[in-house]
Each structure stands twice: as C-alpha cells, then as structure tokens.
Design an enzyme around this catalytic site. Structure first.
Site, PDB file in Angstrom:
ATOM      1  N   ASP A   1       0.852  -1.191   0.000  1.00 36.75           N
ATOM      2  CA  ASP A   1       0.000   0.000   0.000  1.00 36.75           C
ATOM      3  C   ASP A   1       0.886   1.239   0.000  1.00 36.75           C
ATOM      4  O   ASP A   1       1.631   1.480   0.961  1.00 36.75           O
ATOM      5  CB  ASP A   1      -0.883  -0.023   1.244  1.00 36.75           C
ATOM      6  N   ILE A   2       0.821   2.031  -1.078  1.00 33.69           N
ATOM      7  CA  ILE A   2       1.707   3.186  -1.198  1.00 33.69           C
ATOM      8  C   ILE A   2       1.430   4.268  -0.157  1.00 33.69           C
ATOM      9  O   ILE A   2       2.248   5.172   0.021  1.00 33.69           O
ATOM     10  CB  ILE A   2       1.656   3.805  -2.613  1.00 33.69           C
TER      11      ILE A   2
ATOM     12  N   TYR B   1      -5.643  17.814  -9.549  1.00 33.70           N
ATOM     13  CA  TYR B   1      -4.784  16.926 -10.334  1.00 33.70           C
ATOM     14  C   TYR B   1      -3.500  17.651 -10.744  1.00 33.70           C
ATOM     15  O   TYR B   1      -2.390  17.128 -10.583  1.00 33.70           O
ATOM     16  CB  TYR B   1      -5.552  16.455 -11.570  1.00 33.70           C
TER      17      TYR B   1
ATOM     18  N   ALA C   1      -1.122  18.196  -7.758  1.00 36.05           N
ATOM     19  CA  ALA C   1      -0.419  16.977  -7.357  1.00 36.05           C
ATOM     20  C   ALA C   1       0.697  16.637  -8.340  1.00 36.05           C
ATOM     21  O   ALA C   1       1.818  16.295  -7.941  1.00 36.05           O
ATOM     22  CB  ALA C   1      -1.402  15.824  -7.245  1.00 36.05           C
TER      23      ALA C   1
END
Length: 254
Positions: free
Chosen positions: A54-55, A146, A149
């Site tokens: 899990d990142i 988006y 990020a």
C-alpha cells in the site's frame, strides 16, 4: 513498479519483462495484480510477479521493498506509476479540498513513500521514474487538484535527482498528454474513440498517445543509453502542449 495492474502500468510491466527484466507489480488489490500477471503470461509469455503493498503505508512498502531486494539482491529501477484514478474536482466544488488532500496523499505522498522504501536497495546506476502529466505545466478547467499533485511530483523528481545523483541514481518524470487506455472504451462512444485515435484535431500528430509509447519512454529512461538524463520532466503528448490552439478558434482565422 506501482500501478502495474492496468493501462500504462500493465503496458510498462510487459515492456520491461519482454526485455528480460525481473518485474514486480505492487498494489493493494492482490486479485487484480494476479489477474494482470496471468494476462501477461498468456498474451506475451512473460512472467511478472505480483506483490501486495500500500503506497500510503510506509511499513507496507518497506516490507515489499525488502522482499524484492531479498529475491533479486538489489533493485535497478523503481517506477511510481500509481495515482488516484477518479476525475479531478473543480476548485469551486464543495469537495475540492477533500479531493486535493486525497490526490496529494495518493499521488505525491505515495510516490515519496515508495521511493523512500526502495532507495536503500537501489544499485549504482539505478533509476527512479515518476508519473507526471502535461497538466502539471499547463492548465485546464476542472483539473486544479490533479495539476497541483502532478506539479508537486515534478518538484519532488528534481530534488531527488539532486540528492540521489551522488549515488549514481537518476530520477526522472514522464508527463503524458491524453493516453489511450482500456477504460476509454467504457467512457467514450465509437465516433469519439475514432476521433481520439485517428483524427484528434487538437493534437498536432492527430492521435492520442498510447500506453505502449509511455512504456517505451520508461524503458529508454531506465536504460544505460539515458545515463546522462536526470532531474527532467519529459512530456510525451504528440505535440499537444506545443500548440496554444488559439488562432484555430478565432472566426476567420481557422
């Protein structure tokens, strides 16, 4: 690599495996990863190994990195391909801040967590490859979270390139434009798909980028032929961001 279960990630896993690399795809959904690996074995005859991780969890990614290191006695390439798949929320939407937090957590923190987990095992000459976007350096309405990020990922890429360079490790970012992925078949009707794939008038080369083309760039950047390339954001968008597309919209000039 993260995000290897479909789309660009799956194409990249296939490309590296076909070229002889030992490939591990890391993610939370073990069933999806196993299915992707079986698909590559059936279609390309290559073995790719699924690995649960899990990142968003440093301990989980540290454990995954340790497994790869134990099996391979070191790591040559880390590809941070995972990201939040849902559409970005416009800045004037009530859920914008929540969406922004989610994207920063998954896209940016996830990239940092994965890199931090694998860097101790990277061999000299190794490479870290991050997934950016053309929207990191351009803009479109409704993409604020988006874009923010992906811009952060470019900043992270450049800083890591400076910090890891003395160890002989290169860090680069790949920033695609519109990429033709399998989910398009669910989102668009046939006329739209034909336009995007063969007559994309907004794009100078008149077609969307393919997942295989992104995979090819990843493969090049990981190769010794790219030994002098580090700290770069490489845009692959068939010329889309080179064209302001202003004159074409003015009556009498088109």
């Amino acid at each position: 690599m993260t995000g290897g279960g479909s789309g660009i990630g799956l194409a990249t896993a296939s490309r590296f495996a076909v070229e002889g690399a030992s490939v591990y795809i890391v993610g939370r959904d073990e069933s999806k990863l196993t299915q992707a690996c079986q698909q590559l074995l059936d279609s390309r005859g290559v073995k790719v190994t699924p690995l649960t991780g899990d990142i968003s969890d440093p301990a989980s990614m540290a454990a995954a990195a340790a497994v790869v290191n134990d099996r391979e006695t070191g790591v040559d390439v880390v590809i941070n391909n995972a990201g939040l798949a849902s559409p970005s929320t416009p800045a004037d939407d009530d859920d914008f801040i929540t969406d922004l937090r989610d994207r920063l957590s998954i896209d940016v923190i996830g990239t940092a967590v994965t890199t931090a987990a694998f860097v101790p095992f990277l061999r000299r000459g190794g490479s870290v490859l991050n997934m950016g976007s053309v929207y990191a350096t351009t803009a479109a309405a409704g993409t604020a979270s988006y874009s923010a990020a992906k811009s952060a990922i470019i900043g992270l890429t450049r800083t890591l390139a400076v910090e890891l360079g003395p160890r002989g490790i290169r860090v680069n970012c790949v920033s695609p434009g519109w990429v033709d992925v399998p989910k398009w078949d669910d989102y668009f009707d046939e006329p739209t798909l034909r336009h995007l794939r063969g007559d994309f008038t907004r794009v100078p080369l008149r077609a969307a980028v393919t997942a295989d083309e992104i995979a090819a760039l990843y493969a090049f950047l990981a190769h010794e032929d790219a030994a002098a390339i580090s700290g770069q954001d490489i845009v692959v968008d068939r010329g889309m961001s080179a064209d302001l597309y202003v004159a074409q919209t003015v009556p009498g000039l088109a």
